[in-house]
Motif scaffolding. Sequence first.
Motif, PDB file in Angstrom:
ATOM      1  N   PRO A 150      13.576  -7.997  -0.236  1.00  0.00           N
ATOM      2  CA  PRO A 150      12.386  -8.249  -0.385  1.00  0.00           C
ATOM      3  C   PRO A 150      11.542  -8.303  -1.992  1.00  0.00           C
ATOM      4  CG  PRO A 150      12.300  -7.204   1.681  1.00  0.00           C
ATOM      5  CD  PRO A 150      14.066  -6.396   1.064  1.00  0.00           C
ATOM      6  N   SER A 151      11.581  -6.454  -2.388  1.00  0.00           N
ATOM      7  CA  SER A 151      11.562  -6.935  -3.539  1.00  0.00           C
ATOM      8  C   SER A 151      12.282  -8.012  -4.862  1.00  0.00           C
ATOM      9  CB  SER A 151      11.304  -5.764  -4.209  1.00  0.00           C
ATOM     10  OG  SER A 151      10.849  -4.583  -3.688  1.00  0.00           O
ATOM     11  N   ILE A 203       0.384 -11.726  -5.914  1.00  0.00           N
ATOM     12  CA  ILE A 203       1.547 -11.449  -4.659  1.00  0.00           C
ATOM     13  C   ILE A 203       0.585 -10.526  -3.880  1.00  0.00           C
ATOM     14  CG2 ILE A 203       3.193  -9.861  -4.505  1.00  0.00           C
ATOM     15  CD1 ILE A 203       3.585 -10.416  -7.356  1.00  0.00           C
ATOM     16  N   VAL A 204       0.427  -9.874  -3.298  1.00  0.00           N
ATOM     17  CA  VAL A 204       0.228  -9.546  -1.251  1.00  0.00           C
ATOM     18  C   VAL A 204       1.458  -8.970  -0.212  1.00  0.00           C
ATOM     19  CG1 VAL A 204      -1.482  -9.422   0.427  1.00  0.00           C
ATOM     20  CG2 VAL A 204      -2.033 -11.117  -1.603  1.00  0.00           C
ATOM     21  N   VAL A 205       1.459  -7.729  -0.303  1.00  0.00           N
ATOM     22  CA  VAL A 205       2.236  -7.117   0.142  1.00  0.00           C
ATOM     23  C   VAL A 205       1.577  -6.027   1.469  1.00  0.00           C
ATOM     24  CG1 VAL A 205       4.453  -7.610  -1.647  1.00  0.00           C
ATOM     25  CG2 VAL A 205       3.096  -5.168  -1.406  1.00  0.00           C
ATOM     26  N   GLY A 206       2.514  -6.069   2.437  1.00  0.00           N
ATOM     27  CA  GLY A 206       2.489  -5.012   3.223  1.00  0.00           C
ATOM     28  C   GLY A 206       2.364  -3.602   2.868  1.00  0.00           C
ATOM     29  N   ALA A 207       2.155  -1.734   3.404  1.00  0.00           N
ATOM     30  CA  ALA A 207       2.563  -1.375   2.359  1.00  0.00           C
ATOM     31  C   ALA A 207       3.518  -1.167   2.844  1.00  0.00           C
ATOM     32  CB  ALA A 207       1.373  -0.248   3.188  1.00  0.00           C
ATOM     33  N   ARG A 208       4.160  -1.191   4.290  1.00  0.00           N
ATOM     34  CA  ARG A 208       5.713  -0.429   5.069  1.00  0.00           C
ATOM     35  C   ARG A 208       6.135  -1.927   6.187  1.00  0.00           C
ATOM     36  NH1 ARG A 208       8.881   2.088   8.473  1.00  0.00           N
ATOM     37  NH2 ARG A 208       6.671   1.497  10.199  1.00  0.00           N
ATOM     38  N   GLY A 209       7.086  -2.148   5.434  1.00  0.00           N
ATOM     39  CA  GLY A 209       7.692  -3.269   5.862  1.00  0.00           C
ATOM     40  C   GLY A 209       8.320  -2.864   7.288  1.00  0.00           C
ATOM     41  N   ALA A 210       9.731  -3.405   8.025  1.00  0.00           N
ATOM     42  CA  ALA A 210      10.192  -3.499   9.201  1.00  0.00           C
ATOM     43  C   ALA A 210      11.259  -2.083   9.526  1.00  0.00           C
ATOM     44  CB  ALA A 210      10.319  -5.118  10.142  1.00  0.00           C
ATOM     45  N   GLY A 211      11.593  -2.420   7.669  1.00  0.00           N
ATOM     46  CA  GLY A 211      12.642  -0.579   8.136  1.00  0.00           C
ATOM     47  C   GLY A 211      12.119  -0.251   7.363  1.00  0.00           C
ATOM     48  N   GLY A 212      13.225   1.199   7.722  1.00  0.00           N
ATOM     49  CA  GLY A 212      12.757   2.242   7.228  1.00  0.00           C
ATOM     50  C   GLY A 212      12.794   3.332   7.689  1.00  0.00           C
ATOM     51  N   PHE A 213      11.697   4.047   7.132  1.00  0.00           N
ATOM     52  CA  PHE A 213      10.844   5.080   8.249  1.00  0.00           C
ATOM     53  C   PHE A 213       9.617   4.873   9.309  1.00  0.00           C
ATOM     54  CE2 PHE A 213      14.140   7.949   5.688  1.00  0.00           C
ATOM     55  CZ  PHE A 213      15.503   7.665   6.964  1.00  0.00           C
ATOM     56  N   THR A 235      -2.523   6.536  -9.038  1.00  0.00           N
ATOM     57  CA  THR A 235      -2.079   5.174  -8.225  1.00  0.00           C
ATOM     58  C   THR A 235      -0.705   5.438  -7.548  1.00  0.00           C
ATOM     59  OG1 THR A 235      -1.934   3.419 -11.012  1.00  0.00           O
ATOM     60  CG2 THR A 235      -1.119   2.518  -8.687  1.00  0.00           C
ATOM     61  N   ARG A 236       0.483   6.130  -7.330  1.00  0.00           N
ATOM     62  CA  ARG A 236       0.760   6.553  -6.716  1.00  0.00           C
ATOM     63  C   ARG A 236       0.013   6.860  -5.144  1.00  0.00           C
ATOM     64  NH1 ARG A 236       4.558   8.535 -10.735  1.00  0.00           N
ATOM     65  NH2 ARG A 236       3.571  11.130 -10.107  1.00  0.00           N
ATOM     66  N   SER A 237      -0.307   7.922  -5.542  1.00  0.00           N
ATOM     67  CA  SER A 237      -1.604   8.677  -4.622  1.00  0.00           C
ATOM     68  C   SER A 237      -2.561   7.854  -3.638  1.00  0.00           C
ATOM     69  CB  SER A 237      -2.639   9.853  -5.760  1.00  0.00           C
ATOM     70  OG  SER A 237      -3.650  10.586  -4.800  1.00  0.00           O
ATOM     71  N   VAL A 238      -2.969   6.989  -4.574  1.00  0.00           N
ATOM     72  CA  VAL A 238      -4.233   5.970  -3.585  1.00  0.00           C
ATOM     73  C   VAL A 238      -3.029   4.649  -2.590  1.00  0.00           C
ATOM     74  CG1 VAL A 238      -5.385   6.736  -5.304  1.00  0.00           C
ATOM     75  CG2 VAL A 238      -4.579   4.527  -5.737  1.00  0.00           C
ATOM     76  N   LEU A 239      -2.142   4.759  -3.528  1.00  0.00           N
ATOM     77  CA  LEU A 239      -1.239   3.621  -2.529  1.00  0.00           C
ATOM     78  C   LEU A 239      -0.805   4.553  -1.255  1.00  0.00           C
ATOM     79  CD1 LEU A 239       1.246   2.454  -5.342  1.00  0.00           C
ATOM     80  CD2 LEU A 239      -0.281   0.793  -4.086  1.00  0.00           C
ATOM     81  N   HIS A 240      -0.278   5.780  -1.044  1.00  0.00           N
ATOM     82  CA  HIS A 240      -0.039   6.530  -0.107  1.00  0.00           C
ATOM     83  C   HIS A 240      -1.167   6.954   0.627  1.00  0.00           C
ATOM     84  CE1 HIS A 240       3.733   7.495  -2.300  1.00  0.00           C
ATOM     85  NE2 HIS A 240       4.625   7.510  -0.732  1.00  0.00           N
ATOM     86  N   GLY A 261       6.515   1.748   2.128  1.00  0.00           N
ATOM     87  CA  GLY A 261       7.890   1.472   1.785  1.00  0.00           C
ATOM     88  C   GLY A 261       7.913   1.421   0.383  1.00  0.00           C
ATOM     89  N   SER A 262       9.392   0.796   0.440  1.00  0.00           N
ATOM     90  CA  SER A 262       9.788   0.438  -1.023  1.00  0.00           C
ATOM     91  C   SER A 262       9.618  -0.277  -1.515  1.00  0.00           C
ATOM     92  CB  SER A 262      11.589   0.531  -0.663  1.00  0.00           C
ATOM     93  OG  SER A 262      11.776  -0.116  -0.364  1.00  0.00           O
ATOM     94  N   THR A 263       9.056  -1.417  -1.323  1.00  0.00           N
ATOM     95  CA  THR A 263       8.863  -3.026  -1.549  1.00  0.00           C
ATOM     96  C   THR A 263       6.843  -2.673  -2.017  1.00  0.00           C
ATOM     97  OG1 THR A 263      10.302  -3.905   0.131  1.00  0.00           O
ATOM     98  CG2 THR A 263       8.351  -5.337  -1.134  1.00  0.00           C
ATOM     99  N   ALA A 264       6.464  -2.041  -1.540  1.00  0.00           N
ATOM    100  CA  ALA A 264       5.234  -1.401  -1.961  1.00  0.00           C
ATOM    101  C   ALA A 264       4.983  -0.702  -3.236  1.00  0.00           C
ATOM    102  CB  ALA A 264       3.632  -1.171  -0.511  1.00  0.00           C
ATOM    103  N   VAL A 265       5.997  -0.422  -3.166  1.00  0.00           N
ATOM    104  CA  VAL A 265       5.812   0.689  -4.420  1.00  0.00           C
ATOM    105  C   VAL A 265       6.586  -0.122  -5.813  1.00  0.00           C
ATOM    106  CG1 VAL A 265       6.579   2.685  -5.581  1.00  0.00           C
ATOM    107  CG2 VAL A 265       5.859   2.859  -3.467  1.00  0.00           C
ATOM    108  N   HIS A 266       7.875  -0.899  -5.265  1.00  0.00           N
ATOM    109  CA  HIS A 266       8.948  -0.973  -6.290  1.00  0.00           C
ATOM    110  C   HIS A 266       7.878  -2.945  -7.082  1.00  0.00           C
ATOM    111  CE1 HIS A 266      12.561  -2.060  -8.250  1.00  0.00           C
ATOM    112  NE2 HIS A 266      12.643  -3.573  -8.103  1.00  0.00           N
ATOM    113  N   VAL A 267       7.226  -3.495  -5.937  1.00  0.00           N
ATOM    114  CA  VAL A 267       6.791  -4.855  -6.321  1.00  0.00           C
ATOM    115  C   VAL A 267       5.277  -4.889  -7.691  1.00  0.00           C
ATOM    116  CG1 VAL A 267       5.447  -7.080  -5.604  1.00  0.00           C
ATOM    117  CG2 VAL A 267       7.716  -6.279  -4.691  1.00  0.00           C
TER     118      VAL A 267
END
Length: 294
Positions: A90-91, A104-114, A269-274, A120-126
């Motif tokens: 996805p990224s 660009i708009v993404v969900g915070a966590r996708g269908a995979g992962g925990f 930025t990482r803190s508020v994303l979480h 999720g990784s996409t919400a950090v990487h993008v």
Amino acid sequence: MDGPHVLVGFDGSPAAGRALRWAATEASLRGVPLRVCHAWTWPYPPGPRGDEAQEIVRGMGVIALEDGVRIARETAPDLDVRPLLAEGTPSAALLGAARDAELIVVGARGAGGFDRLPLGSTAVHVPAHADRPVVVVPAHEPARVEKRIVVGVDGSPASRAALGFALREAALWHASVTLVCAWWDPAVLPGPDRLPFTDPRGLKEEAKARFAAAVAPVLAAHPEVAVEQRFVLERAGRVLADNARDAMLLVVGDRGIGSSPKTALGAVTRSVLHEAPSPVAVVHDRDTQVKESS
């Protein structure tokens, strides 16, 4: 796709569904098409794979994409919605498709992962690697949402870009802006923890003056937006998340003052994303779309 548009990733997850509806409304307000991207990939290690099995996996991606297009058209019936099926992560798919995107708009966590991970990784990487603003939308909407946008400003180039983006979004959504400068200095701590030989009041007033000087030119360009300014003695990540609890959007720069230039996303930025319950827009000083619209 040639021409301005809003790009959104969709994988069928709850966060992706909310991101899709948010993006559809945003694209409708901007008067640009919405491009819905679904990335599919072969879920097994490399090796021989039959064409039939591959087509089954790809076909599942087509179904997911069609579902996303349907949701977008239900959200904004007059919107020009254009599907994009991409093979890969996805990224990579979103970053590769973003050349003409305004956002660009993404969900915070996708269908995979925990399941217990808020991000999720996409919400950090993008947001870390895009050259335009990225909005990360959580799966759950707060019980009460005000038409208010919160933006964190610390005087850094990225935070000034974030302020400009927040003001333009506020004008688009007819929302107000809460401008927060969270200032923290050990020299102003009370009691024995305070650094010796310092003037706490003088340090605070000097910081407030720098803050006012940094935001004044950007605010002057948007007199139509109602702005409340808050200068807070608190750590930035916590105070921004708290101020955004009932806000429709929180806007931050990718890196603030003190962040290493080698760091893709700063600690705040990482803190508020979480932690933030609202959608979070990450804006970079290098953002192509921010500079073109400023």
